[in-house]
Write a protein that holds these residues in place. Structure first.
Motif, PDB file in Angstrom:
ATOM      1  N   LEU A  26      13.312  79.009  48.624  1.00  0.00           N
ATOM      2  CA  LEU A  26      12.480  78.278  49.588  1.00  0.00           C
ATOM      3  C   LEU A  26      13.317  77.234  50.340  1.00  0.00           C
ATOM      4  CD1 LEU A  26       9.571  77.667  50.619  1.00  0.00           C
ATOM      5  CD2 LEU A  26       9.370  76.025  48.783  1.00  0.00           C
ATOM      6  N   MET A  27      14.158  76.535  49.568  1.00  0.00           N
ATOM      7  CA  MET A  27      14.992  75.497  50.176  1.00  0.00           C
ATOM      8  C   MET A  27      15.991  76.118  51.161  1.00  0.00           C
ATOM      9  SD  MET A  27      17.481  72.867  48.251  1.00  0.00           S
ATOM     10  CE  MET A  27      18.800  74.051  48.241  1.00  0.00           C
ATOM     11  N   LEU A  28      16.622  77.214  50.714  1.00  0.00           N
ATOM     12  CA  LEU A  28      17.599  77.881  51.585  1.00  0.00           C
ATOM     13  C   LEU A  28      16.954  78.370  52.874  1.00  0.00           C
ATOM     14  CD1 LEU A  28      19.943  80.098  49.407  1.00  0.00           C
ATOM     15  CD2 LEU A  28      20.611  78.332  51.010  1.00  0.00           C
ATOM     16  N   TRP A  43      15.999  78.161  58.655  1.00  0.00           N
ATOM     17  CA  TRP A  43      15.059  78.179  59.786  1.00  0.00           C
ATOM     18  C   TRP A  43      15.227  76.921  60.641  1.00  0.00           C
ATOM     19  CZ3 TRP A  43      13.126  82.286  61.697  1.00  0.00           C
ATOM     20  CH2 TRP A  43      12.698  83.323  60.898  1.00  0.00           C
ATOM     21  N   ILE A  44      15.347  75.770  59.950  1.00  0.00           N
ATOM     22  CA  ILE A  44      15.494  74.512  60.687  1.00  0.00           C
ATOM     23  C   ILE A  44      16.788  74.539  61.494  1.00  0.00           C
ATOM     24  CG2 ILE A  44      15.946  72.030  60.376  1.00  0.00           C
ATOM     25  CD1 ILE A  44      13.884  72.028  58.156  1.00  0.00           C
ATOM     26  N   SER A  84      12.095  69.185  50.043  1.00  0.00           N
ATOM     27  CA  SER A  84      12.328  68.479  51.316  1.00  0.00           C
ATOM     28  C   SER A  84      13.604  67.649  51.259  1.00  0.00           C
ATOM     29  CB  SER A  84      11.171  67.553  51.642  1.00  0.00           C
ATOM     30  OG  SER A  84      10.053  68.291  51.951  1.00  0.00           O
ATOM     31  N   LEU A  85      13.789  66.941  50.153  1.00  0.00           N
ATOM     32  CA  LEU A  85      14.954  66.061  50.018  1.00  0.00           C
ATOM     33  C   LEU A  85      16.254  66.873  50.030  1.00  0.00           C
ATOM     34  CD1 LEU A  85      15.698  63.048  49.510  1.00  0.00           C
ATOM     35  CD2 LEU A  85      15.840  63.622  47.095  1.00  0.00           C
ATOM     36  N   LEU A  86      16.277  67.929  49.211  1.00  0.00           N
ATOM     37  CA  LEU A  86      17.501  68.736  49.144  1.00  0.00           C
ATOM     38  C   LEU A  86      17.771  69.437  50.479  1.00  0.00           C
ATOM     39  CD1 LEU A  86      17.238  70.265  45.552  1.00  0.00           C
ATOM     40  CD2 LEU A  86      18.670  68.383  46.302  1.00  0.00           C
ATOM     41  N   SER A  87      16.698  69.909  51.131  1.00  0.00           N
ATOM     42  CA  SER A  87      16.870  70.575  52.435  1.00  0.00           C
ATOM     43  C   SER A  87      17.451  69.591  53.448  1.00  0.00           C
ATOM     44  CB  SER A  87      15.545  71.093  52.973  1.00  0.00           C
ATOM     45  OG  SER A  87      14.904  71.864  52.042  1.00  0.00           O
ATOM     46  N   THR A  88      16.915  68.360  53.444  1.00  0.00           N
ATOM     47  CA  THR A  88      17.389  67.342  54.390  1.00  0.00           C
ATOM     48  C   THR A  88      18.881  67.097  54.200  1.00  0.00           C
ATOM     49  OG1 THR A  88      15.240  66.290  54.252  1.00  0.00           O
ATOM     50  CG2 THR A  88      17.001  64.970  55.185  1.00  0.00           C
ATOM     51  N   LEU A  89      19.281  66.926  52.935  1.00  0.00           N
ATOM     52  CA  LEU A  89      20.695  66.651  52.666  1.00  0.00           C
ATOM     53  C   LEU A  89      21.577  67.823  53.095  1.00  0.00           C
ATOM     54  CD1 LEU A  89      20.449  64.885  49.189  1.00  0.00           C
ATOM     55  CD2 LEU A  89      20.941  63.843  51.390  1.00  0.00           C
ATOM     56  N   LEU A  90      21.102  69.030  52.796  1.00  0.00           N
ATOM     57  CA  LEU A  90      21.895  70.223  53.128  1.00  0.00           C
ATOM     58  C   LEU A  90      22.041  70.379  54.647  1.00  0.00           C
ATOM     59  CD1 LEU A  90      23.210  72.282  51.278  1.00  0.00           C
ATOM     60  CD2 LEU A  90      21.281  73.778  51.596  1.00  0.00           C
ATOM     61  N   ILE A  91      20.951  70.133  55.368  1.00  0.00           N
ATOM     62  CA  ILE A  91      21.016  70.253  56.831  1.00  0.00           C
ATOM     63  C   ILE A  91      21.951  69.183  57.397  1.00  0.00           C
ATOM     64  CG2 ILE A  91      19.696  70.135  58.992  1.00  0.00           C
ATOM     65  CD1 ILE A  91      17.269  71.016  57.277  1.00  0.00           C
ATOM     66  N   ASN A 127      16.092  86.836  56.362  1.00  0.00           N
ATOM     67  CA  ASN A 127      15.650  86.877  57.763  1.00  0.00           C
ATOM     68  C   ASN A 127      16.337  85.832  58.633  1.00  0.00           C
ATOM     69  OD1 ASN A 127      13.961  88.576  59.209  1.00  0.00           O
ATOM     70  ND2 ASN A 127      12.341  88.252  57.729  1.00  0.00           N
ATOM     71  N   PRO A 128      16.272  84.530  58.269  1.00  0.00           N
ATOM     72  CA  PRO A 128      16.966  83.560  59.126  1.00  0.00           C
ATOM     73  C   PRO A 128      18.472  83.760  59.182  1.00  0.00           C
ATOM     74  CG  PRO A 128      16.042  82.484  57.172  1.00  0.00           C
ATOM     75  CD  PRO A 128      15.494  83.860  57.212  1.00  0.00           C
ATOM     76  N   ILE A 129      19.075  84.232  58.068  1.00  0.00           N
ATOM     77  CA  ILE A 129      20.534  84.463  58.081  1.00  0.00           C
ATOM     78  C   ILE A 129      20.871  85.542  59.107  1.00  0.00           C
ATOM     79  CG2 ILE A 129      22.309  85.736  56.759  1.00  0.00           C
ATOM     80  CD1 ILE A 129      22.184  83.802  54.662  1.00  0.00           C
ATOM     81  N   VAL A 130      20.105  86.641  59.057  1.00  0.00           N
ATOM     82  CA  VAL A 130      20.352  87.741  60.012  1.00  0.00           C
ATOM     83  C   VAL A 130      20.182  87.225  61.445  1.00  0.00           C
ATOM     84  CG1 VAL A 130      19.423  89.948  60.849  1.00  0.00           C
ATOM     85  CG2 VAL A 130      19.813  89.622  58.426  1.00  0.00           C
TER      86      VAL A 130
END
Lengths: 261, 273
Positions: free
Chosen positions: A26-28, A33-34, A112-119, B188-191
């Motif tokens: 989910l995080m990945l 997507w973002i 949300s927190l981990l996604s923010t840091l990764l982005i 999907n987003p990776i592709v």
């Protein structure tokens, strides 16, 4: 009271650990997507303004992600909870199912927190822009707290409504998408009283606080803070009313779905 | 495979979708709104944080940003649809508990997945491409708008052929692994990122550009994006890209036909269906 609270926290941490692959997935996907959208948006930014455009776009998308995460992870979980027959199980043990649903803030915040840091790391490596740097981190934090409180109230309201009626998943997503429009509108572009009216729209005032935190330029600070408090209070009260209403409806009429026996 | 059997599969696919739309009107409305929302998000925020002239400078081409992202949106919707509906169908069938019945049915699993999906894809993509016709007519005039809509229809139709095989390859992989939804969620987003769906491959690092060359969606995006170029579309690049897509279609479909059988056997042997 404390043991119930501990049980809910324990449940959600345990679920988080058991479904760790699911949450990592989910995080990945959230990050990808973002990133996909931020990269497209930054194509419009002139090179000399890339720094500020990158930071603004980053925080808008992060706010949207928090709102989306809380409404989907918290709000949409009720359906799953009903289908498992867990509502009855909790009611007969004297635990409010909404308290369990509220605990979903644990996985949603971690994701949300981990996604923010990764982005932030990815954007930093691609554009060499430190998106986490801000003139006033405190203002950003305050804005984010209001966003979390409001989106959580919204999520709980959806969960309460879904007890009595079906809520189309697609429309929730569309509604969340429209929130981006609200987050991007600048209060500075409107004159009073229109700017005051805009601040009354949920999420606008906290997003204004975040924008001030990024640029360090204060504009309608007191008004934005006041409106954030007012709108957040109204949304919390509304969520509490809906939750109580849904609970009494449940006790009188039972769960509308057939639970797992 | 006999023509009668193919016709049966196609017919069941068409009827399934017609009844799905009849009974899920909210889904139909959402399907119509989504492409415009995606376009609105990117273009709206782009105009807010920058300008069309900066966009042209960054891309290095004289193109219309709105038409550029119309093409991107259409291909993104097509790619998401194929990847989820063919690759992810294994997942849904498993959730519904009917995967064993589909596997023991007389048709090969890959054929069922692909043929029952083709009518849906063509139908839904036609609606989503035509949805943008008024916008393109507004931007480019009636003749150019219609021509560019036809090019997008051509792109998503030809682009579907390799993508079907590509997705069926993942379907075979999903038959073997247990955490299938986790894979599809980020696949999907990776592709889409590597295909340059929103951010052009020419601006990517070399290694990403190399990966993009083996993805069928890259060429579908490039074919659809011809509509964004100012002026009349040239026939030569269209023919060239169609040629590449047809070549990839042959490669990916042969590979998927060979591998999905292995996936089915392995899944049945391990009892994970």
């Amino acid at each position: 009271m404390l043991s119930k609270f501990k049980a809910v926290v324990w449940l959600h941490f345990l679920r988080f650990w058991r479904y760790r692959l699911s949450f990592i997935g989910l995080m990945l996907s959230e990050v990808l997507w973002i990133l996909l959208f931020i990269l497209a948006i930054l194509l419009f930014a002139p090179k000399e303004y890339l720094d500020i455009a990158c930071r603004n776009a980053f925080w808008v998308v992060i706010c949207w992600s928090i709102i989306q995460m809380n409404s989907m992870i918290v709000g949409s979980w009720m359906n799953f909870f009903i289908s498992l027959g867990m509502i009855e199980e909790h009611l007969i043990r004297g635990i409010s199912p909404f308290r369990v649903i509220l605990g979903r803030i644990i996985p949603s915040s971690i994701v949300s927190l981990l996604s923010t840091l990764l982005i932030a790391i990815v954007l930093n490596s691609i554009f060499e822009v430190n998106v986490l740097s801000a003139r006033s981190p405190l203002l950003i934090l305050v804005g984010l707290v209001f966003i979390v409180v409001k989106s959580l109230s919204y999520g709980l309201s959806i969960a309460s409504l879904s007890i009595r009626t079906g809520i189309p998943h697609h429309f929730l997503e569309i509604l969340n998408f429209m929130v981006i429009g609200i987050l991007t509108i600048s209060v500075e572009s409107l004159r009073p009283p229109l700017s005051y009216l805009l601040l009354l729209v949920p999420y606008t005032a906290p997003s204004q606080l975040i924008k001030m935190g990024i640029s360090g330029r204060e504009y309608m600070f007191t008004e934005s803070l006041t409106m954030s408090v007012v709108v957040a209070t109204v949304m919390v009260l509304m969520a509490l009313y809906l939750v109580n209403h849904a609970k009494s409806w449940l006790l009188r009429n039972g769960v509308r779905a057939i639970g797992r026996m | 495979m006999k023509m009668g059997k193919i016709r049966t599969l196609l017919k069941s696919g068409i009827l399934l979708d017609l009844y799905f739309l009849k009974n899920n009107k909210s889904n139909l409305i959402a399907m119509l709104i989504w492409p415009y929302l995606m376009l609105g998000l990117v273009v709206g925020m782009g105009f807010l944080f920058g300008s069309p002239s900066a966009f042209k400078r960054n891309i290095g081409l004289d193109i219309n940003p709105i038409a550029y992202f119309v093409a991107s949106t259409v291909v993104m919707m097509a790619s998401i649809s194929v990847m989820w509906e063919v690759g992810g169908n294994v997942l849904f069938l498993r959730w519904l508990g009917i995967l064993p019945y589909v596997i023991v049915a007389p048709h090969r699993m890959s054929i069922t997945l692909v043929l029952s999906y083709v009518p849906r894809y063509l139908f839904f993509m036609f609606i989503q491409v035509v949805e943008f016709l008024p916008l393109l007519v507004l931007l480019e005039g009636v003749t150019a708008g219609v021509i560019k809509t036809l090019i997008m229809l051509l792109a998503v139709t030809v682009g579907m052929l390799p993508l079907l095989g590509f997705s069926a390859l993942f379907a075979s992989l999903l038959l073997m692994v247990k955490e299938e939804s986790n894979i599809l969620n980020w696949l999907n987003p990776i592709v889409l990122i590597f295909s340059g769906a929103l951010y052009p491959t020419s601006l990517m690092p070399y290694w990403m550009w190399l990966v993009s060359r083996v993805l069928p969606t890259t060429y579908t995006v490039e074919l659809a994006r011809i509509i964004a170029l100012i002026g009349s579309p040239q026939l030569a690049p269209i023919t060239f890209l169609i040629g590449i897509l047809m070549g990839l279609a042959v490669v990916y479909n042969i590979l998927s036909y060979m591998l999905i059988g292995a996936g089915e056997k392995r899944a049945m042997k391990r009892g994970i269906i």
